[in-house]
Design a protein around this motif. Structure first.
Motif, PDB file in Angstrom:
ATOM      1  N   SER A 162       7.305  14.441 -43.726  1.00 56.56           N
ATOM      2  CA  SER A 162       6.712  15.504 -43.567  1.00 56.56           C
ATOM      3  C   SER A 162       5.941  16.697 -42.486  1.00 56.56           C
ATOM      4  O   SER A 162       5.553  17.613 -42.462  1.00 56.56           O
ATOM      5  CB  SER A 162       5.608  15.721 -45.458  1.00 56.56           C
ATOM      6  N   THR A 164       5.473  15.558 -40.035  1.00 57.04           N
ATOM      7  CA  THR A 164       6.003  16.028 -38.597  1.00 57.04           C
ATOM      8  C   THR A 164       6.876  17.157 -38.798  1.00 57.04           C
ATOM      9  O   THR A 164       7.356  17.592 -37.713  1.00 57.04           O
ATOM     10  CB  THR A 164       7.215  14.876 -38.115  1.00 57.04           C
ATOM     11  N   GLU A 165       7.169  17.413 -39.561  1.00 55.54           N
ATOM     12  CA  GLU A 165       7.981  18.900 -39.893  1.00 55.54           C
ATOM     13  C   GLU A 165       6.876  19.510 -39.774  1.00 55.54           C
ATOM     14  O   GLU A 165       7.562  21.252 -39.679  1.00 55.54           O
ATOM     15  CB  GLU A 165       8.422  18.794 -41.668  1.00 55.54           C
ATOM     16  N   ASP A 167       4.398  19.713 -42.333  1.00 61.21           N
ATOM     17  CA  ASP A 167       3.424  20.264 -43.833  1.00 61.21           C
ATOM     18  C   ASP A 167       1.987  18.835 -43.565  1.00 61.21           C
ATOM     19  O   ASP A 167       1.751  18.200 -43.716  1.00 61.21           O
ATOM     20  CB  ASP A 167       3.941  19.687 -44.680  1.00 61.21           C
TER      21      ASP A 167
ATOM     22  N   LEU B 109      15.173  15.521 -35.709  1.00 59.55           N
ATOM     23  CA  LEU B 109      14.263  16.197 -35.679  1.00 59.55           C
ATOM     24  C   LEU B 109      13.295  14.752 -34.668  1.00 59.55           C
ATOM     25  O   LEU B 109      12.112  15.473 -33.430  1.00 59.55           O
ATOM     26  CB  LEU B 109      13.382  15.991 -36.663  1.00 59.55           C
ATOM     27  N   ALA B 114       9.624  18.154 -33.054  1.00 63.04           N
ATOM     28  CA  ALA B 114       9.648  19.129 -33.151  1.00 63.04           C
ATOM     29  C   ALA B 114       9.064  20.877 -32.314  1.00 63.04           C
ATOM     30  O   ALA B 114       9.975  21.811 -33.220  1.00 63.04           O
ATOM     31  CB  ALA B 114       8.125  19.039 -34.465  1.00 63.04           C
ATOM     32  N   ARG B 120      13.739  21.740 -34.352  1.00 59.54           N
ATOM     33  CA  ARG B 120      13.316  23.244 -34.580  1.00 59.54           C
ATOM     34  C   ARG B 120      13.778  22.948 -36.052  1.00 59.54           C
ATOM     35  O   ARG B 120      14.057  23.171 -36.729  1.00 59.54           O
ATOM     36  CB  ARG B 120      12.712  24.226 -34.272  1.00 59.54           C
ATOM     37  N   SER B 122      16.613  21.127 -37.199  1.00 65.23           N
ATOM     38  CA  SER B 122      16.411  19.851 -37.986  1.00 65.23           C
ATOM     39  C   SER B 122      15.088  20.570 -39.518  1.00 65.23           C
ATOM     40  O   SER B 122      15.730  20.331 -40.200  1.00 65.23           O
ATOM     41  CB  SER B 122      16.110  19.388 -37.262  1.00 65.23           C
ATOM     42  N   ILE B 123      14.448  21.060 -38.531  1.00 64.90           N
ATOM     43  CA  ILE B 123      13.240  21.122 -39.972  1.00 64.90           C
ATOM     44  C   ILE B 123      13.830  22.563 -40.751  1.00 64.90           C
ATOM     45  O   ILE B 123      13.271  22.249 -42.578  1.00 64.90           O
ATOM     46  CB  ILE B 123      12.019  21.804 -39.688  1.00 64.90           C
ATOM     47  N   ASP B 124      14.100  23.758 -40.218  1.00 62.96           N
ATOM     48  CA  ASP B 124      15.284  24.402 -41.086  1.00 62.96           C
ATOM     49  C   ASP B 124      16.178  23.612 -41.751  1.00 62.96           C
ATOM     50  O   ASP B 124      16.007  24.547 -43.142  1.00 62.96           O
ATOM     51  CB  ASP B 124      16.105  25.261 -39.841  1.00 62.96           C
ATOM     52  N   LEU B 126      16.307  20.171 -43.468  1.00 69.94           N
ATOM     53  CA  LEU B 126      15.553  19.903 -43.852  1.00 69.94           C
ATOM     54  C   LEU B 126      14.892  20.482 -44.979  1.00 69.94           C
ATOM     55  O   LEU B 126      14.189  20.495 -46.179  1.00 69.94           O
ATOM     56  CB  LEU B 126      14.265  19.096 -43.126  1.00 69.94           C
ATOM     57  N   ALA B 127      14.104  22.168 -44.685  1.00 69.32           N
ATOM     58  CA  ALA B 127      13.774  23.223 -45.324  1.00 69.32           C
ATOM     59  C   ALA B 127      14.768  23.626 -46.287  1.00 69.32           C
ATOM     60  O   ALA B 127      14.327  23.843 -47.975  1.00 69.32           O
ATOM     61  CB  ALA B 127      12.906  23.978 -44.907  1.00 69.32           C
TER      62      ALA B 127
END
Lengths: 189, 189
Positions: A162, A164-165, A167, B109, B114, B120, B122-124, B126-127
């Motif tokens: 998280s 790394t994302e 947060d 990721l 990141a 990025r 991948s982060i989206d 995950l969100a």
DNA sequence: CAAAGGGCAGACAGACTTGTCTGTCTGAGA
DNA sequence: TCTCAGACAGACAAGTCTGTCTGCCCTTTG
């Protein structure tokens, strides 16, 4: 230069590069260039790149796991229970460092796969981390310390992803769940 | 062959290869060979390998996140609270599949970093997963659904890493903590 | 003083990578 | 039947990778 100096320079440079950018992204040429070492010197000390990665993992265990996380957490609190929770305080500070580079053991495990020798080595070092948690849990007098440490480790690893994302408060969230987990594992009368 | 058939074959093959072995480990040559597609055909449909990876991530979101996890969890239980907890039952089955390949969004990721466009993206995605959890939390009438989903996601990601290490019971451990988390977020009177 | 050994620089081999380009073939529509 | 889009096959370019090997220089030791 002393004969051991070159090897140490290689390992130190590898630590910086591998921790931040992973294994595959760092080539031998860049590495020896950064370390100021000839290629022949590199291959005199290490039979292959993978062998250097193993040395890096060992160094990572010493420097990061033991010195940076466990020792810091133990120093921040008095009782074993508080020391356990302090792990996530340490994480909070660590997440906010500008050179935060996540957990190399997880990175390499996912990068190489669980069947690759380096992946297996990473699994072993992750188990060592759980061992530290288990030790603290036993000192805290919790039930079923091995089981406890596995759940605890889920919180540690999840919060690192998280972070790394992006947060940065993931450590606080994990710590809150960690408190509940400790209550759950307190000895029953 | 229909004009869209080649593209679909490329994406389907990419799904199999990328999900199991990551991005860097699969070259374009191997990919087109597996898909039975000419290289020119590949580059007619995708400007670059990275663009194919983006298509893969989108496919992964549809096939894995939505169809495999969320829909399955919703189908397994009646109330939203039970549906939330069912996520970890789904995980338990998933961890035990012989083609278990962890979470591609986490893999990519960590593999690309990141800051990389693919990281990025991948982060989206995950969100988006957190969004599904948040939706369920709201249906369950929990407090602070967005905050709740972030903690919940820590459990999901942490248990996936543990499963990759070989702990097939990680889903049970995570589910136990998840129950406590739900209690913690129940509306206060 | 001389010999030996370790480190540095870098060429080199061979196998990879992504991406471009040329040419051949097939099937659908005018 | 002629045409043309699109797919296939594969050579090729330019650059990457790991790992080997050849010189040259410096330092230490006998």
């Amino acid at each position: 230069m002393s004969p051991a100096a070159a090897r140490q320079r290689i390992v130190d440079t590898a630590y910086q590069l591998f921790a931040r950018r992973g294994i595959r992204d760092v080539g031998v040429n860049e590495l020896i260039s950064s370390a100021g070492v000839a290629k022949a010197t590199f291959y005199r000390h290490f039979a292959s790149k993978d062998e250097l990665v193993l040395a890096f993992l060992e160094q990572r265990d010493r420097v990061w796991t033991v010195d940076l996380i466990v020792a810091d957490a133990r120093g921040r609190a008095g009782t074993p229970t508080e020391q356990l929770l302090a792990i996530f305080d340490v994480f909070g500070d660590w997440f906010r460092r500008d050179d935060f580079e996540a957990c190399s053991f997880i990175n390499i495990l996912l990068e190489m796969g669980a069947n690759h020798p380096l992946g297996r080595a990473s699994i072993d070092y992750l188990a060592k981390i759980r061992g530290h948690v288990q030790q603290l849990a036993e000192e805290a007098g919790l039930r079923d310390a091995e089981d406890f440490s596995r759940s605890w480790h889920i919180l540690m690893k999840g919060s690192i992803i998280s972070a790394t994302e992006g947060d940065l408060d993931a450590s606080k969230r994990a710590q809150r769940m960690a408190r509940m987990l400790i209550e759950d594992y307190r000895p029953r009368p």
